[in-house]
Design an enzyme around this catalytic site. Structure first.
Site, PDB file in Angstrom:
ATOM      1  N   HIS A  89      42.596 -18.663  77.547  1.00  0.00           N
ATOM      2  CA  HIS A  89      42.111 -19.821  76.800  1.00  0.00           C
ATOM      3  C   HIS A  89      40.733 -19.509  76.235  1.00  0.00           C
ATOM      4  CE1 HIS A  89      41.002 -24.420  76.872  1.00  0.00           C
ATOM      5  NE2 HIS A  89      40.640 -23.824  75.758  1.00  0.00           N
ATOM      6  N   GLU A 134      37.304 -20.870  69.636  1.00  0.00           N
ATOM      7  CA  GLU A 134      36.589 -20.466  70.846  1.00  0.00           C
ATOM      8  C   GLU A 134      35.295 -19.737  70.510  1.00  0.00           C
ATOM      9  OE1 GLU A 134      37.180 -21.073  74.158  1.00  0.00           O
ATOM     10  OE2 GLU A 134      38.600 -22.533  73.370  1.00  0.00           O
ATOM     11  N   HIS A 168      31.835 -21.370  71.596  1.00  0.00           N
ATOM     12  CA  HIS A 168      31.267 -20.784  72.810  1.00  0.00           C
ATOM     13  C   HIS A 168      30.636 -19.406  72.622  1.00  0.00           C
ATOM     14  CE1 HIS A 168      33.059 -23.948  75.254  1.00  0.00           C
ATOM     15  NE2 HIS A 168      34.221 -23.730  74.664  1.00  0.00           N
TER      16      HIS A 168
END
Length: 268
Positions: free
Chosen positions: A78, A152, A156
């Site tokens: 993930h 992502e 992040h």
């Protein structure tokens, strides 16, 4: 589109000599004063089941999901989430806001917000084709119409200035280490079965010690509960080394899976 993205990447790998792209050191160029990463791994069959149960639009990676010989392969990537940097916390940001907004947190880092409803609107990551091919094998939502890797990285990774190959290569490596651990074997051996949290914790402890069980957060959905995600807290200064008993930090909550849960199998 997904098939084209993957096939092009695989072709590139066949034409290039093997390199250590997934072994590049992961190093923050800014906001590097954080103590941990959270490695988020999906139990892919459970994730797809949860999307189905909540009447979400079916993603390509769920629609095309098939059985595999090695059931541990359903443990997929993930993301990899840096913890709250001290320099950001000093500006009044708490953990809850940091986890919600990541690199878009205000007043800093204040990058454009990455939205889960529009993941393909996030910028391209700049991944090499070689790393993209490796990532596509363990992150089913990468590329195609899902664009999980863009989301992502935007949320992040971008504000830390991570090299994209190092960032995603680290995820690929850690995913493989977990799959090959006693915890990964436990998931594969109990595919489609109801298991206890105690037995899962015991499997994790066999590889990395009983004291590190607290580094793991399990997320479940449904009734009876089925596993959807595993989050593992890893020390920031240990991220570039193979996992060991000294790699982990405890999490504040063990998750919502309760005493027993199902290791969901493919299909609805």
């Amino acid at each position: 589109m997904k098939a084209f993205w993957r096939n092009a990447a695989l072709l590139a790998v066949s034409l290039l000599p093997f390199s250590s792209a997934n072994a590049l050191a992961l190093q923050a160029k800014q906001y590097g004063d954080f103590d941990r990463y959270v490695l988020a791994l999906s139990w892919q069959t459970g994730f797809c089941q949860s999307q189905h149960d909540r009447n979400r639009n079916e993603r390509d990676e769920c629609r095309l999901q098939t059985e595999t010989t090695n059931k541990a392969d359903f443990l997929t990537v993930h993301g990899l989430w840096p913890g709250l940097p001290k320099s950001v916390a000093a500006r009044g940001v708490d953990e809850r806001r940091w986890m919600r907004f990541g690199c878009a947190t205000r007043p800093i880092p204040n990058l454009p917000e990455a939205r889960a409803s529009r993941m393909c609107s996030s910028p391209e990551t700049g991944l090499s084709l070689e790393t993209a091919a490796k990532l596509s094998e363990v992150m089913p939502g990468a590329g195609g119409r899902s664009c999980l890797e863009r989301y992502e990285y935007a949320k992040h990774g971008a504000c830390f200035g991570f090299d994209p190959d190092a960032y995603f290569g680290t995820m690929v490596r850690l995913n493989q280490e977990i799959k090959e651990s006693e915890a990964g074997k436990f998931l594969a051996d109990n595919y489609g079965k109801t298991v206890s949290r105690r037995d899962f914790d015991a499997a994790f402890a066999k590889s990395w010690g009983k004291e590190n069980v607290k580094a793991v957060k399990l997320t479940c959905q449904g009734n009876p509960a089925y596993l959807t995600e595993i989050q593992i807290s890893i020390k920031a200064d240990a991220i570039n080394a193979p996992l060991s008993a000294n790699s982990f930090l405890p999490q504040p909550h063990p998750g919502n899976c309760g005493k027993t849960f199902v290791i969901d199998k493919a299909g609805y």
